[in-house]
Write an enzyme that holds these catalytic residues in place. Structure first.
Site, PDB file in Angstrom:
ATOM      1  N   LYS A  35       0.772  -1.481  -0.313  1.00  0.00           N
ATOM      2  CA  LYS A  35       0.181  -0.113   0.151  1.00  0.00           C
ATOM      3  C   LYS A  35       1.021   1.093  -0.210  1.00  0.00           C
ATOM      4  O   LYS A  35       0.939   2.363  -0.591  1.00  0.00           O
ATOM      5  CB  LYS A  35      -1.237  -0.103   1.531  1.00  0.00           C
ATOM      6  N   CYS A 267     -19.459   2.110   8.477  1.00  0.00           N
ATOM      7  CA  CYS A 267     -19.605   2.739   9.872  1.00  0.00           C
ATOM      8  C   CYS A 267     -21.124   3.128  10.340  1.00  0.00           C
ATOM      9  O   CYS A 267     -21.043   2.852  11.795  1.00  0.00           O
ATOM     10  CB  CYS A 267     -18.849   3.930   9.376  1.00  0.00           C
TER      11      CYS A 267
HETATM   12  C1  UGA Z   1     -20.524   8.147   8.109  1.00  0.00           C
HETATM   13  C2  UGA Z   1     -21.033   9.717   9.056  1.00  0.00           C
HETATM   14  O1  UGA Z   1     -22.419   9.849   7.807  1.00  0.00           O
HETATM   15  C3  UGA Z   1     -20.152   9.915   8.578  1.00  0.00           C
HETATM   16  O2  UGA Z   1     -19.880  11.445   9.488  1.00  0.00           O
HETATM   17  C4  UGA Z   1     -19.032   9.208   9.374  1.00  0.00           C
HETATM   18  O3  UGA Z   1     -17.491  10.118   9.406  1.00  0.00           O
HETATM   19  C5  UGA Z   1     -18.276   8.695   8.919  1.00  0.00           C
HETATM   20  O4  UGA Z   1     -19.950   7.265   8.549  1.00  0.00           O
HETATM   21  C6  UGA Z   1     -17.023   7.020  10.189  1.00  0.00           C
HETATM   22  O5  UGA Z   1     -18.411   7.064  11.137  1.00  0.00           O
HETATM   23  O6  UGA Z   1     -16.025   7.266   9.829  1.00  0.00           O
HETATM   24  P1  UGA Z   1     -20.251   7.412   5.694  1.00  0.00           P
HETATM   25  O7  UGA Z   1     -19.838   6.085   6.121  1.00  0.00           O
HETATM   26  O8  UGA Z   1     -19.377   7.592   4.583  1.00  0.00           O
HETATM   27  O9  UGA Z   1     -19.975   8.091   7.387  1.00  0.00           O
HETATM   28  O10 UGA Z   1     -20.952   7.073   4.912  1.00  0.00           O
HETATM   29  P2  UGA Z   1     -23.133   8.533   5.346  1.00  0.00           P
HETATM   30  O11 UGA Z   1     -22.540   9.106   3.817  1.00  0.00           O
HETATM   31  O12 UGA Z   1     -22.875   8.470   6.421  1.00  0.00           O
HETATM   32  O13 UGA Z   1     -24.038   6.997   4.773  1.00  0.00           O
HETATM   33  C7  UGA Z   1     -23.743   5.577   5.173  1.00  0.00           C
HETATM   34  C8  UGA Z   1     -24.941   4.681   4.690  1.00  0.00           C
HETATM   35  O14 UGA Z   1     -26.590   5.674   4.782  1.00  0.00           O
HETATM   36  C9  UGA Z   1     -25.278   4.466   3.159  1.00  0.00           C
HETATM   37  O15 UGA Z   1     -25.596   3.436   2.155  1.00  0.00           O
HETATM   38  C10 UGA Z   1     -26.761   5.730   2.020  1.00  0.00           C
HETATM   39  O16 UGA Z   1     -26.723   5.601   1.415  1.00  0.00           O
HETATM   40  C11 UGA Z   1     -27.325   6.138   3.362  1.00  0.00           C
HETATM   41  N1  UGA Z   1     -27.997   7.031   3.476  1.00  0.00           N
HETATM   42  C12 UGA Z   1     -27.241   8.118   3.915  1.00  0.00           C
HETATM   43  C13 UGA Z   1     -29.062   6.948   2.919  1.00  0.00           C
HETATM   44  O17 UGA Z   1     -30.260   5.552   3.131  1.00  0.00           O
HETATM   45  N2  UGA Z   1     -30.248   7.807   3.406  1.00  0.00           N
HETATM   46  C14 UGA Z   1     -29.767   9.450   3.285  1.00  0.00           C
HETATM   47  O18 UGA Z   1     -30.291   9.990   3.444  1.00  0.00           O
HETATM   48  C15 UGA Z   1     -28.092   9.614   4.080  1.00  0.00           C
END
Ligand code: UGA
Length: 437
Positions: A35, A267
């Protein structure tokens, strides 16, 4: 200031790249030498918008990438961003962070520096105090707060906007004792992010904030998904209009109210399980958190019921899945609902064809020859008996009557309501939309 970043994953690599691109002296460390070689050549091990561009700017400045931990010995700030994966009981696995901390402690023991160790990795409340601090003190023979600083610094970046979020976080949380080290770190972040609020608190609260954040986001999603399922049975009802409207209420807010197949990724599901497990350990019944999680699991069952209702039997049916990444603009499929859905459909002996603009390589690692991989959307739809849109990639918005003309049966299940406004000559079902009147 010389800064070390330990762990070059979805948090560490964007951070190292952004800090270096802004002219900081950065040492980026990962135990995986392959990596490191890739990264040294300006290639990111995963897809993230703007990451390679930022990394390459950093490499032209003062970014050093290595698997040699001893390079951290003269660093002023050591940021730990290694993974805390999930164990089968939902608790977090601490072996990776314990190993990293042990190594850092040993190097600290030999160094004349008084560095500050920042922990970005997501850890359950109490981990800093009960696990990380004792390991560091034992292996260094030094005292936290006196000889070195130790600060909890949870991360809130989202995959797919990691570079932007690293440059412009909505908040910076610093947990720990009010020492000279805390002051130094606060000044560092205030200079790096002049417009971002900085919250200073203790370790336990900082650790809890991270779980509060992610579990609240998960709650919003499960809430809207449950309402979406209700709407689907109310002719003419439309979940997006509802989400948009309640989002105007400042007490509710408009984000994270996009109904879909449930939350996935590395996450939210993991942090929900860890928090539920933690609650159990301290004797609290997390009724709301349990319901949020259950609602999320049920969402996929709901989609399977819908497929059955439309197709009758699933066995031998040709089903197309558009999007395997857990969300758009990433190639990450960890805990992706699409991947779980494919596994369930394969058990029912469906023939699966998938398309994803970025995540096919990772999808192949899971399914190998068990499914078909289409290079184009047209190929993915050819002879298909049902298409399920799982990820909101921009490309899928262009689907029209021409794109579906070679489908064997024109059944569409749109989990993201991308095509809701189009007049399609197909039987169209969208999560959260009652049958059109
Ligand atoms: C999430 C958090 O949003 C971040 O703030 C945090 O830092 C991160 O986890 C972490 O703990 O490292 P992430 O895993 O990148 O971020 O993804 P999200 O954008 O939160 O989406 C998560 C899931 O929720 C996805 O499957 C997405 O499709 C779904 N989602 C999100 C929905 O179904 N509806 C929404 O309105 C938003």
């Amino acid at each position: 200031m010389k800064i070390a970043i330990i762990g070059l994953g979805f948090v560490g690599l964007p951070l190292a790249s952004v800090l270096a691109s802004k002219g900081n002296n950065v040492v980026a460390i990962d135990i995986d030498n392959d990596k490191c070689i890739k990264i040294r050549n300006g290639v990111s091990p995963f897809f993230e918008p703007d990451l390679e561009k930022t990394l390459r700017i950093g490499l032209k400045k003062k970014l050093m990438v290595s698997n040699n931990f001893s390079l951290i010995k003269d660093c002023d700030i050591i940021i730990v961003a290694v993974g805390t994966p999930q164990k089968s009981n939902g608790a977090i696995e601490l072996s990776i962070i314990k190993n990293a901390i042990t190594t850092i402690g040993k190097i600290l023991g030999k160094s004349k520096n008084n560095p500050i160790v920042l922990i970005k990795s997501t850890v359950i409340p109490g981990t800093m105090q009960n696990v990380i601090l004792p390991i560091l003190e034992k292996n260094s023979g030094k005292k936290a707060g006196k000889d070195f600083g130790l600060i909890s610094n949870p991360e809130f970046l989202q995959e797919s906007s990691a570079v932007k979020d690293t440059k412009f976080p909505h908040v910076v949380v610093l947990g720990g004792y009010q020492t000279k080290y805390m002051k130094k770190v606060k000044n560092f972040f205030a200079k790096f992010h002049p417009h971002t609020p900085i919250i200073i608190t203790n370790h336990q609260t900082a650790e809890m904030i991270k779980y509060a954040n992610n579990s609240f986001l998960a709650t919003k999603i499960s809430f809207i998904n449950q309402l979406a399922n209700l709407c689907q049975n109310v002719p003419g009802a439309n979940i997006d209009d509802i989400a948009k409207t309640i989002g105007f209420d400042p007490r509710i807010g408009k984000s994270f109210l996009n109904a879909g197949p449930g939350y996935g990724g590395s996450c939210l599901p993991k942090d929900m399980k860890a928090l539920i497990n933690f609650a159990g350990e301290i004797g609290i019944k997390p009724t709301l958190l349990n319901a949020v999680e259950k609602t999320n699991q049920k969402q996929m069952e709901y989609i399977i019921q819908l497929i059955k209702k439309i197709l009758g039997k699933i066995t031998s049916k040709r089903i197309t899945i558009l999007g395997t990444a857990f969300k758009p603009n990433t190639d990450d499929i960890r805990d992706s609902i699409a991947i779980e859905l494919i596994k369930k459909l394969l058990k029912k002996k469906a023939h699966i064809t998938v398309h994803d603009p970025k995540a096919i390589k990772n999808t192949k690692k899971v399914f190998g020859e068990k499914i078909d991989y289409a290079k184009s959307i047209a190929d993915a739809l050819s002879k298909s008996q049902c298409v399920i849109i799982m990820t909101h990639w921009k490309q899928y918005e262009k689907l029209n009557n021409n794109s579906i003309k070679h489908m064997d049966k024109k059944f569409i299940i749109d989990c993201r309501r991308i095509l809701a406004k189009k007049e399609l000559r197909a039987e169209y079902h969208a999560i959260g939309m009652g049958k059109r009147k």
